[in-house]
Design an enzyme around this catalytic site. Structure first.
Site, short mmCIF file in Angstrom:
data_model
loop_
_atom_site.label_atom_id
_atom_site.label_comp_id
_atom_site.label_asym_id
_atom_site.label_seq_id
_atom_site.Cartn_x
_atom_site.Cartn_y
_atom_site.Cartn_z
N LEU A 168 0.92 -1.19 -0.17
CA LEU A 168 -0.05 0.02 -0.22
C LEU A 168 0.67 1.25 0.12
O LEU A 168 1.66 1.24 0.76
CB LEU A 168 -1.03 0.02 1.32
N LYS A 169 0.67 2.19 -0.85
CA LYS A 169 1.13 3.56 -0.72
C LYS A 169 0.52 4.29 0.44
O LYS A 169 -0.60 4.37 0.45
CB LYS A 169 1.11 4.31 -2.02
N ASP A 195 4.67 1.66 1.71
CA ASP A 195 5.66 2.46 1.01
C ASP A 195 5.09 3.94 0.99
O ASP A 195 4.13 4.33 0.40
CB ASP A 195 5.75 2.10 -0.40
N ASN A 197 7.49 6.34 0.15
CA ASN A 197 8.17 7.44 -1.09
C ASN A 197 8.62 8.72 -0.21
O ASN A 197 8.35 9.96 -1.00
CB ASN A 197 7.26 7.68 -2.15
N GLU A 220 8.52 1.00 3.80
CA GLU A 220 9.51 1.17 2.70
C GLU A 220 9.68 2.81 2.69
O GLU A 220 8.81 3.62 2.64
CB GLU A 220 8.97 0.69 1.37
N ASP A 245 14.46 2.27 -0.43
CA ASP A 245 14.18 2.11 -1.82
C ASP A 245 15.15 3.40 -2.32
O ASP A 245 16.19 3.28 -2.53
CB ASP A 245 12.76 2.25 -2.22
N LYS A 269 16.13 -1.82 -7.13
CA LYS A 269 15.88 -1.65 -8.35
C LYS A 269 16.72 -1.44 -9.16
O LYS A 269 17.59 -0.52 -8.82
CB LYS A 269 15.16 -0.31 -8.21
N GLY A 297 9.73 -2.07 -8.40
CA GLY A 297 9.23 -1.99 -9.77
C GLY A 297 9.34 -0.41 -10.02
O GLY A 297 9.10 0.44 -9.19
#
Ligand code: OSB
Ligand code: MG
Length: 373
Positions: A168-169, A195, A197, A220, A245, A269, A297
């Site tokens: 899940l973002k 995640d 970000n 993440e 990440d 990645k 990804g």
């Protein structure tokens, strides 16, 4: 493998619409403007073309790299260095070392060269890597929505389809409530991770610890790319394993992050670390240190995804990757054999090269620009 001389390079841009918008804490993608690199390589008179995909997005909101910048760096800096004398894909990393950064641009060129070499040698990428698995578990990344109901409906669909893991973002205002709702929907056993970000700061460490009760596989990249110490502090405070990440650009940074305690899991990645060979080195170093890795990804087409599946078949990739079926993002892929997710798994390609064959008619139809370099 034998050194080859690059005798031609094509930089091609394509436009590919996503089946549904993909929203993250850094923005919304509705389509992809992808840069493809085709290299024609002469190995002792035998000429082979290989393809690579640059994972840079349109805007520098995930990483400093973005697609127009990557194309310029390739055309003006990387391709001239690569063309200066015959070389192998393995030698490319050192050949390009004088150019700082630009990992995604470098990775795209390395992919194309590797694809050409492997096609010339009649070998698959998986065989060249030495993988033994023939399938790998398939995870899916789920974006942010306006309403929790919508998120739950999406997650239910992916679960019903058989995905082995849901990611899940999250972002401030779209986290605890949504994760709680998804956890009760999917049940205690389902593999679930989040995640951010880079959407949080050190001030949010207490808040992020509240995710511990949901038994996530990992969180993440909650904090800024360069906030290794903040990640150390979070990792000490929380029970949920921290995975990086955006912070991981190279083997060296990966090792530093692990040794400092900034993460206990690494999202590999290939584009972000400068190519599949550096990705492999990070994998190997993590195996030695008993650190779990998984393959991330970047909304790749069937070119990048084929190579990712082969990479993810290496033994150290013990967690499911963001390697969903092609239909998760694309109405029609640019390859003739798109990735299919079945029973939570995707199949490792076995054809010569990185593991795809292009649908040239469709590719030509969606090409927006072609340049030689
Ligand atoms: O942070 O993992 C990420 C897509 C674009 C940029 C960054 C990320 C992602 C994803 C998508 O989560 C994963 C996928 O390609 O399946
Ligand atoms: Mg991520």
């Amino acid at each position: 493998m034998n050194a080859g001389a690059i005798v031609g390079v094509e930089l091609r841009r394509i436009a590919l619409d996503l089946v549904t918008p993909f929203r993250t804490s850094f923005g919304e993608q509705t389509s992809r403007d992808v840069l493809l690199v085709a290299v024609t390589v002469d190995h002792d008179g035998a000429v082979t073309t290989g393809w690579g995909e640059c994972v840079a997005l349109s805007d520098p909101h995930y990483s400093p790299e973005f697609v127009d910048g990557a194309q310029l760096v390739l055309a003006e800096h990387l391709v001239p260095l690569a063309r200066a004398a015959p070389l192998t894909a393995e030698a490319l990393h050192d050949r390009l070392a004088g150019v700082k950064g630009h990992q995604m641009a470098k990775a795209a060129l390395e992919m194309a060269l590797l694809d050409a070499e492997l096609r010339h040698a009649g070998r698959s990428f998986g065989e060249w890597l030495g993988v033994t698995r023939t399938t790998v578990p398939s995870g899916v990344s789920v974006g942010i929505f306006d309403e929790t109901e919508r998120l739950l409906a999406e997650v239910a669909d992916y679960l019903a389809a058989g995905y082995a893991r849901i990611k899940l973002k999250i972002q401030p205002g779209w986290d605890l409530e949504q994760v709680a709702a998804v956890r009760s929907l999917v049940g205690a056993e389902a593999a679930l991770q989040v995640d951010a970000n880079t959407a949080y700061t050190r001030d949010d460490i207490g808040h992020l610890c509240a995710l511990d009760e949901f038994d996530l596989l990992l969180i993440e990249q909650p904090l800024a790319e360069d906030d290794l110490l903040g990640h150390v502090q979070l990792a000490r405070a929380s029970r949920t394993p921290v995975c990086l990440d955006e912070s991981i650009h190279s083997l060296r940074i990966a090792l530093d992050a692990i040794e400092l305690g900034a993460c206990s899991i690494v999202n590999i990645k290939p584009g972000r670390v400068g190519g599949y060979l550096e990705a492999r080195r990070i994998h190997d170093a993590c195996v030695t240190r008993e650190v779990a890795v998984w393959c991330g990804g970047m909304l790749e087409t069937g070119i990048g995804r084929a190579a990712n599946v082969a990479l993810a078949a290496l033994d150290g990739f013990t967690l499911p990757g963001d390697i969903s079926g092609a239909d998760r993002f694309w109405q029609r892929d640019i390859v003739v054999d798109p990735i299919v997710m079945r029973d939570g798994e995707v199949t490792v390609p076995s054809t010569p090269g990185l593991g795809f064959d292009l649908d040239m008619d469709f590719l030509d139809a969606i090409t927006t620009a072609t340049n030689t370099a």
